[in-house]
Design a protein around this motif. Sequence first.
Motif, PDB file in Angstrom:
ATOM      1  N   ALA A  19      28.825   9.406   1.697  1.00  0.00           N
ATOM      2  CA  ALA A  19      28.305   9.885   0.411  1.00  0.00           C
ATOM      3  C   ALA A  19      27.651   8.743  -0.364  1.00  0.00           C
ATOM      4  O   ALA A  19      26.593   8.929  -0.974  1.00  0.00           O
ATOM      5  N   GLU A  20      28.266   7.567  -0.343  1.00  0.00           N
ATOM      6  CA  GLU A  20      27.679   6.419  -1.035  1.00  0.00           C
ATOM      7  C   GLU A  20      26.364   6.005  -0.389  1.00  0.00           C
ATOM      8  O   GLU A  20      25.399   5.670  -1.080  1.00  0.00           O
ATOM      9  N   ALA A  21      26.301   6.036   0.945  1.00  0.00           N
ATOM     10  CA  ALA A  21      25.060   5.683   1.647  1.00  0.00           C
ATOM     11  C   ALA A  21      23.968   6.702   1.328  1.00  0.00           C
ATOM     12  O   ALA A  21      22.801   6.329   1.125  1.00  0.00           O
ATOM     13  N   ALA A  22      24.320   7.976   1.268  1.00  0.00           N
ATOM     14  CA  ALA A  22      23.328   9.016   0.954  1.00  0.00           C
ATOM     15  C   ALA A  22      22.827   8.864  -0.475  1.00  0.00           C
ATOM     16  O   ALA A  22      21.648   9.108  -0.752  1.00  0.00           O
ATOM     17  N   ALA A  23      23.698   8.455  -1.393  1.00  0.00           N
ATOM     18  CA  ALA A  23      23.292   8.286  -2.794  1.00  0.00           C
ATOM     19  C   ALA A  23      22.329   7.117  -2.949  1.00  0.00           C
ATOM     20  O   ALA A  23      21.496   7.108  -3.854  1.00  0.00           O
ATOM     21  N   ARG A  24      22.425   6.139  -2.069  1.00  0.00           N
ATOM     22  CA  ARG A  24      21.527   4.973  -2.159  1.00  0.00           C
ATOM     23  C   ARG A  24      20.136   5.254  -1.578  1.00  0.00           C
ATOM     24  O   ARG A  24      19.183   4.576  -1.906  1.00  0.00           O
TER      25      ARG A  24
END
Length: 110
Positions: free
Chosen positions: A39-44
């Motif tokens: 989720a953090e990678a997708a948000a970036r």
Amino acid sequence: MNEREEVSRLDLLRFLERVQERDLARTRNWITAEEQRLAEAAARRPPPPPPDYVVQYGLGRGPAMVHQGFCEPQGARVRAIPANEARRLLNADAGLACRLCRPDTELGLL
């Protein structure tokens, strides 16, 4: 081994159950951590660019409206299309052009 030192089969099974519950909890923690990482990678990541054109379908009938990609019509019945498909639809029916984003003007049909 005498009878006092002998471990019952039930005790062994309960021990196995505790070990497996601990392993399951650890696996679930790993899954949660991986979901958070994804989720953090997708948000970036930046969002994908909008398509050039989209067609919006009506209920039970063919195309209802053609939009430029940035217009973002509401609803689930929207599909991205290439410029040549948008041009073909608008040539067949000029009334399909969105009155806000004017894809017919962008395509040089007016």
